[in-house]
Each structure stands twice: as C-alpha cells, then as structure tokens.
Write an enzyme that holds these catalytic residues in place. Structure first.
Site, PDB file in Angstrom:
ATOM      1  CG  ASN A 225     -56.325 -45.900  86.369  1.00 10.14           C
ATOM      2  OD1 ASN A 225     -55.721 -46.131  85.326  1.00 10.14           O
ATOM      3  ND2 ASN A 225     -56.999 -44.784  86.559  1.00 10.14           N
ATOM      4  CD  GLU A 323     -56.525 -39.180  76.673  1.00 13.24           C
ATOM      5  OE1 GLU A 323     -57.047 -38.578  77.639  1.00 13.24           O
ATOM      6  OE2 GLU A 323     -56.863 -38.984  75.499  1.00 13.24           O
ATOM      7  CB  CYS A 357     -58.137 -40.105  84.983  1.00 11.88           C
ATOM      8  SG  CYS A 357     -59.018 -41.049  83.739  1.00 11.88           S
ATOM      9  CD  GLU A 531     -56.051 -42.685  74.481  1.00 15.13           C
ATOM     10  OE1 GLU A 531     -56.704 -43.237  75.382  1.00 15.13           O
ATOM     11  OE2 GLU A 531     -54.831 -42.827  74.351  1.00 15.13           O
TER      12      GLU A 531
HETATM   13  P1  NAP Z   1     -47.846 -42.884  86.391  1.00 16.43           P
HETATM   14  O1  NAP Z   1     -47.055 -43.041  87.635  1.00 16.43           O
HETATM   15  O2  NAP Z   1     -47.671 -41.633  85.617  1.00 16.43           O
HETATM   16  O3  NAP Z   1     -47.491 -44.163  85.488  1.00 16.43           O
HETATM   17  C1  NAP Z   1     -48.058 -44.330  84.211  1.00 16.43           C
HETATM   18  C2  NAP Z   1     -47.113 -45.152  83.357  1.00 16.43           C
HETATM   19  O4  NAP Z   1     -45.871 -44.465  83.226  1.00 16.43           O
HETATM   20  C3  NAP Z   1     -46.783 -46.511  83.976  1.00 16.43           C
HETATM   21  O5  NAP Z   1     -46.637 -47.449  82.958  1.00 16.43           O
HETATM   22  C4  NAP Z   1     -45.462 -46.241  84.659  1.00 16.43           C
HETATM   23  O6  NAP Z   1     -44.673 -47.372  84.851  1.00 16.43           O
HETATM   24  C5  NAP Z   1     -44.808 -45.290  83.683  1.00 16.43           C
HETATM   25  N1  NAP Z   1     -43.750 -44.500  84.321  1.00 16.43           N
HETATM   26  C6  NAP Z   1     -43.623 -44.187  85.630  1.00 16.43           C
HETATM   27  N2  NAP Z   1     -42.505 -43.489  85.836  1.00 16.43           N
HETATM   28  C7  NAP Z   1     -41.878 -43.372  84.635  1.00 16.43           C
HETATM   29  C8  NAP Z   1     -40.663 -42.776  84.208  1.00 16.43           C
HETATM   30  N3  NAP Z   1     -39.848 -42.146  85.053  1.00 16.43           N
HETATM   31  N4  NAP Z   1     -40.345 -42.845  82.898  1.00 16.43           N
HETATM   32  C9  NAP Z   1     -41.150 -43.472  82.041  1.00 16.43           C
HETATM   33  N5  NAP Z   1     -42.309 -44.064  82.389  1.00 16.43           N
HETATM   34  C10 NAP Z   1     -42.688 -44.010  83.672  1.00 16.43           C
HETATM   35  O7  NAP Z   1     -49.402 -43.031  86.645  1.00 16.43           O
HETATM   36  P2  NAP Z   1     -50.159 -44.177  87.423  1.00 16.43           P
HETATM   37  O8  NAP Z   1     -49.957 -43.943  88.874  1.00 16.43           O
HETATM   38  O9  NAP Z   1     -49.829 -45.494  86.862  1.00 16.43           O
HETATM   39  O10 NAP Z   1     -51.672 -43.879  87.007  1.00 16.43           O
HETATM   40  C11 NAP Z   1     -52.417 -42.918  87.616  1.00 16.43           C
HETATM   41  C12 NAP Z   1     -52.421 -41.613  86.846  1.00 16.43           C
HETATM   42  O11 NAP Z   1     -52.905 -41.872  85.522  1.00 16.43           O
HETATM   43  C13 NAP Z   1     -53.356 -40.601  87.429  1.00 16.43           C
HETATM   44  O12 NAP Z   1     -52.761 -39.344  87.382  1.00 16.43           O
HETATM   45  C14 NAP Z   1     -54.575 -40.660  86.510  1.00 16.43           C
HETATM   46  O13 NAP Z   1     -55.351 -39.497  86.506  1.00 16.43           O
HETATM   47  C15 NAP Z   1     -53.933 -40.924  85.204  1.00 16.43           C
HETATM   48  N6  NAP Z   1     -54.883 -41.529  84.259  1.00 16.43           N
HETATM   49  C16 NAP Z   1     -55.336 -40.764  83.232  1.00 16.43           C
HETATM   50  C17 NAP Z   1     -56.263 -41.279  82.343  1.00 16.43           C
HETATM   51  C18 NAP Z   1     -56.760 -40.477  81.180  1.00 16.43           C
HETATM   52  O14 NAP Z   1     -57.336 -41.083  80.257  1.00 16.43           O
HETATM   53  N7  NAP Z   1     -56.574 -39.168  81.147  1.00 16.43           N
HETATM   54  C19 NAP Z   1     -56.721 -42.588  82.497  1.00 16.43           C
HETATM   55  C20 NAP Z   1     -56.234 -43.344  83.564  1.00 16.43           C
HETATM   56  C21 NAP Z   1     -55.295 -42.787  84.444  1.00 16.43           C
HETATM   57  P3  NAP Z   1     -44.576 -48.095  86.281  1.00 16.43           P
HETATM   58  O15 NAP Z   1     -45.847 -48.803  86.452  1.00 16.43           O
HETATM   59  O16 NAP Z   1     -43.430 -49.013  86.171  1.00 16.43           O
HETATM   60  O17 NAP Z   1     -44.370 -47.022  87.314  1.00 16.43           O
END
Ligand code: NAP
Length: 551
Positions: A225, A323, A357, A531
């Site tokens: 995102n 995060e 997020c 961060e």
């Molecule tokens: P996600 O599905 O958790 O993926 C995040 C990262 O983890 C991606 O690089 C993803 O790779 C990897 N990943 C996925 N499955 C994995 C596994 N089984 N083992 C190891 N790594 C794995 O999250 P997203 O859908 O990309 O992002 C949205 C989420 O991020 C939301 O929950 C949002 O709130 C959160 N977010 C938090 C912040 C903050 O600063 N707190 C900021 C932005 C977003 P792939 O792309 O290959 O699946």
C-alpha cells in the site's frame, strides 16, 4: 482534492491510450522508450545492465512484458533483483508477473527468487557490514543524502511507476515519494546523533560508558500500500545506524523498491549494503527469519502475517519490529467545526483509496450531529472521482486485487443484512475490474464485520454515540491500537479522551500526523517498536555497556 501523506504538486498530465501502449505526455511531448532485455540467469553487473540498456535503445518491443514503460529515465524500471551491487535473475530463471490494477495489463516481471538466493544476499550483507559500520556517520549520511536527492530528482518517474503497479492516484504517489524521501534525509542527519551515555559509577575507581552499536544485517519486509515509504522508513534508519539491509518488497509492487535500489546504486552505496530480493514470500521471508546472520527483521503488513514472522524469528531470537494492522476510530464530539470534521473524515477514510493502516474504519459521531454528518459525508463521498490513477483529478484508484474487492463486498453485504443503512455506493464500480464505489454505511453496530476487521477499501462505517465513556469503550474494543482521531473543542474532554484511548498515535482536530519527526507505531496487536523520529534508530542498534577500570 484529497490530501495525501505528503504535499505534492501535479506537474504534468498523463493519459492512457490503450492498455498495451502506454503514452506519457510531458509538456506535450510523447516519450516512447524501449525496455532493456531481461538479464539471463546468473549475476549481471549494473554496468552490464546499463550497457544493455544503451545498446537496445530503439529496439521494437518483442514480448508482452517488453512494452513501453512511460518513464523519462527507463533505467529506473528494473526487472531483476539487486543483490550485492548487481542485477540478478532467479537461479532457475523463473519470474513473477506484476500487473496494473487499473486494467490488469502486465507492467513487467521480476525474478522469483528463493532461499538459496536469499542466503547469498544475506552473506553479501554480512560481508559489507564491517566496512559500512566503520564509516563515519557523516560519511554514511552523505551517501544517504545523495540517495535522497536522486529520489527527488526522479520523483515523477518514481510516482508513475508506483501508480502503474499500485494503482493509487498519481497525486498521492507523488506525495508518497516526497514522504519516502524525507525519511532518508531525516536519518542521514540522525546518523550523527546516535548518542550513548556516560553513567555515574556505582563502583569505586570505574568509568561507565554505554555505546550504541549497529545490530548487523537487517531484513525488511514491506506491503504494497506504501511501496516506497514503508521501505525507506526502515532502510534509511538501519543504514544510518551502520547496518546493512536485505529488503523484500511485496509481490504486487516490487518495481518501486527496485527503482530505489537503482538510485541507491547511483548514489554510491557500496555493494551488499542494500539489496532487494523479489519472489514468493514464504521462501524468502522464511529464510530471512530463520537465518542466524540476520540480526533484526522489520516488518510492515497485516497482524496475521506479523504473528507468523514473530514465531519464525523466535528460533534465532531476532530483534523484531512490527508495524501491523489498524482499525482507527474517528470520534466527532458535538462542539466541533462541522465542516472541518466532515472534511477530516473524508481524508482519513478515503486516502490511498481506503487501503491505509491509518484509515478511519469506524467513524463515531455524537447523536446531536449524527444525521447532519452522515448526509454531508455521504454527499461528499458520492462526489469522489474514481478512475485509473494516471488520469487527472482521480481521487479513488482501483483496489490492489480481487480479494480486496471481495472483502469490500462482504463487509457491505454483512452490514446491510444486520441493519446498516446504505447512503452512498455499495457495489463494484461501473468501471469494472478492481474498482469499488466509495461507500457510506450508517447505523453500523459492533456485531458487524466492518466493526471488527480492517476493510482496506473505500467503505466507511458511521456509528452514532451518546456519551464520552461509551465512545471511548467502543473505540478501544478492538485488538488493534495503531491510530485514532478525535474532533472536539473542550480541552478537558480532549485530554480525558486522549489519555484513555489505547492507541500509539492520536490526531486531534486534524488528520495529517505522519512524517519523519514522529514515532510511528501502534500498541496492542498493531505492532512492536517505532519508526521515524529519534526513536526509529533504536530498532537497529544494540546498547553496549563498557566498564573501565580508571585507576
Ligand atoms: P500482508 O499480507 O501481511 O503482507 C505484507 C508483507 O508480508 C508482503 O511483503 C507479503 O508478501 C509478505 N507475506 C505475506 N505472506 C507471507 C508469509 N506467509 N510469510 C512471509 N511473508 C509473507 O499485508 P498487505 O496486504 O501487503 O498489507 C496490508 C496490511 O499492512 C494491512 O493490515 C495494513 O494495516 C498493514 N500496514 C501497516 C502499516 C503500519 O505502519 N502499521 C503500514 C502499512 C500497512 P506478498 O506480497 O508476496 O504477499
């Protein structure tokens, strides 16, 4: 026009002529440039890749993924991983395709690397660590400053690339590049201020000193995102501290990270100091978490995957920064400037098309204002312009993938079934594909899914409340604790509410709150660590205590 994370100017117009022939107009000029052939198996040096690029200027496109990419500097578009200062393919030559969420067309492909390539990247980072940590902080800072300047110089290209792979409106992408670059500038300065302590001695004849040391090789795992900012917020802090970094961007948005690697290379970061690996998450991230030579993992993503990585990192007792997800409450008390509160809710809910997020997932409005608020909010929502992010004035782009669209549908259907009122949108957009109508649901109640789970899309849930104690309890009734918003004028009430909100960040009478000087992060299951700010470097350093015999 919605505000984005950083202020941005929209200095050019870009348009689509057809999905397979991207045309980029800058000052009325059409730029069509060929992409370089993909490097074959094995390590290809950056210089060789550059030579390929120069040799192939003017070649006709030959395969689907060798279409025109609308960049003024086509070398920023890299279809290879960057490891140990060189552009590389996967050992087995396999690739992952990256598509444009606006129309499903292929943007390009990146190597599908695995555990072996990851181990090599970690080994390279380990080799590079002693020399990198030995540089003066001023020297590391100067290289980071060069990287920062290159980002700003190539801002339009970086933003275009981001919109192509992520879908967000170009104005928001430009804002994100500013935001992402600002972390590099911030930590270039902070490198000089990683102070330790001298401690008054409790032992006779001793001098006690605490020094801060870089932890070692750091792995970063980032979401789609904010493909640039989530990476620089981690990598800049780690590099400034003297750590070397192996970055693994999301599969959907690797090109933004690879463009940053290209600029890091041009800035002069030594080989192995900053590598970017593309490929499937479980193999790469599994190795990053299990490998004893990686000393810290910094993850941004969902709480679900964060839990998984925490467990994986436990076997080698890594320092883990997390995060994670958010479920921000947006609380509107009756004594507010009404227009400001509606405008704030629009930005807090709909920036990044709701895939944020910090998105205001539960908008609590005092019953005195409630009907007036939902009417004005729904009217503003219905007026939002939906479309491909490269079209001018678009405010809501496509969602990232089909799963995200299906989740919006599921949350709307569930809420309507349980008695919510639909005041705007509510279904897939007429544009088709991954577009969803900006939606407002009123009279949302706690048993609805939208009140419990991150929607991560342009669906707003509005909830009436009667008194302060009730709304605080409702706002805290979630496993998440990232950000909260409060609109109120009574100063006593503001402090009471802020004190009791179980969130890492609270914005009062405003929405924009992020930036390099602030400690970004959540409590409860929204994360561990912070961060940005002067605290951001803590995640990448260890304290070493030295006890000197001074006699
Ligand atoms: P996600 O599905 O958790 O993926 C995040 C990262 O983890 C991606 O690089 C993803 O790779 C990897 N990943 C996925 N499955 C994995 C596994 N089984 N083992 C190891 N790594 C794995 O999250 P997203 O859908 O990309 O992002 C949205 C989420 O991020 C939301 O929950 C949002 O709130 C959160 N977010 C938090 C912040 C903050 O600063 N707190 C900021 C932005 C977003 P792939 O792309 O290959 O699946």
């Amino acid at each position: 026009m919605l505000a984005s994370e950083g202020e941005s100017v929209f200095p050019f117009r870009a348009s689509w002529l057809s999905p397979s022939e991207l045309i980029y107009t800058a000052d009325g000029r059409i730029t069509r440039r060929p992409r370089r052939p993909r490097p074959e198996r094995g390590i290809v040096s950056a210089h060789t890749a550059q030579a390929f690029s120069e040799m192939t200027m003017g070649f006709e496109q030959q395969t689907k993924t060798e279409e025109w990419v609308p960049l003024t500097d086509p070398d920023l578009f890299r279809e290879a991983s960057y490891v140990d200062g060189a552009w590389c393919a996967a050992d087995d030559g396999t690739h992952i395709e990256v598509s444009n969420p606006a129309d499903g067309s292929v943007v390009g492909q990146v190597p599908d690397m695995g555990a072996d390539e990851t181990r090599r990247a970690i080994a390279a980072a380990r080799r590079a660590f002693p020399a990198w940590r030995s540089l003066l902080p001023q020297e590391r800072g100067a290289l980071l400053q060069a990287w920062y300047r290159l980002m700003l110089e190539h801002k339009e290209d970086l933003a275009t690339l981001m919109t192509l792979e992520q879908g967000k409106p170009l104005a928001e992408a430009l804002g994100e590049i500013d935001y992402a670059a600002s972390f590099i500038e911030w930590f270039a300065e902070e490198a000089k201020r990683a102070y330790g302590d001298t401690v008054p001695s409790h032992l006779p004849g001793r001098r006690l000193v605490v020094v801060r040391e870089p932890i070692g090789v750091v792995a970063t795992v980032t979401p789609w995102n904010f493909p640039s900012a989530m990476l620089t917020r981690k990598a800049a802090a780690a590099l400034a501290a003297g750590c070397t970094v192996v970055a693994r961007p999301a599969s959907e948005t690797p090109f933004s990270a690879l463009a940053l690697a290209e600029l890091a290379d041009r800035a002069g970061l030594p080989a192995g100091v900053f590598s970017v690996l593309t490929g499937r998450a479980p193999a790469i991230v599994g190795e990053l978490c299990a490998n004893p030579n990686v000393r810290a993992v910094s993850f941004t993503g969902s709480t679900e995957i964060g839990r998984l990585l925490l467990a994986q990192g436990a076997s080698t007792v890594k320092k883990m920064s997390m995060e994670l997800g958010g479920h921000a409450p947006f609380i509107v008390f009756p004594d507010v400037d009404f227009e400001e509160a509606v405008a704030g809710a629009m930005v807090a809910k709909f920036q990044t098309s709701g895939q944020d997020c910090l998105a205001a997932n539960r908008i609590f409005v005092h019953e005195e204002l409630y009907e007036r608020f939902v009417a004005a909010f729904a009217e503003a929502t219905a007026a939002l312009r939906v479309g491909p992010g490269l079209e001018p004035d678009v405010q809501i782009g496509p969602l990232m993938n089909e799963k995200a669209v299906a989740k919006c549908e599921e949350h709307v259907a569930d809420a309507l079934e349980k008695g919510a009122r639909l005041l705007a949108g509510g279904r897939r957009h007429d544009l088709g594909g991954l577009f969803f109508e900006p939606t407002v649901l009123a009279d949302v109640t706690p048993e609805m899914k939208i009140c419990r789970e991150e929607t991560f899309g342009p669906v707003a849930a509005v909830i009436p409340f009667g008194d302060e104690a009730t709304v605080i309890e409702a706002a805290n009734d979630t496993e998440y604790g990232l950000a909260a918003y409060v609109y109120a004028r009574d100063i006593g009430r503001i402090w009471r509410v802020v004190d009791r909100l179980e969130y890492g960040m609270v914005a009062v009478n405003g929405v924009k709150m992020t930036g390099p000087p602030i400690p970004f992060g959540g409590v409860k299951q929204s994360g561990l660590g912070r961060e940005g700010s002067r605290y951001g470097i803590d995640e990448y350093t260890e304290l070493k205590y030295v006890c000197f015999g001074a006699t």
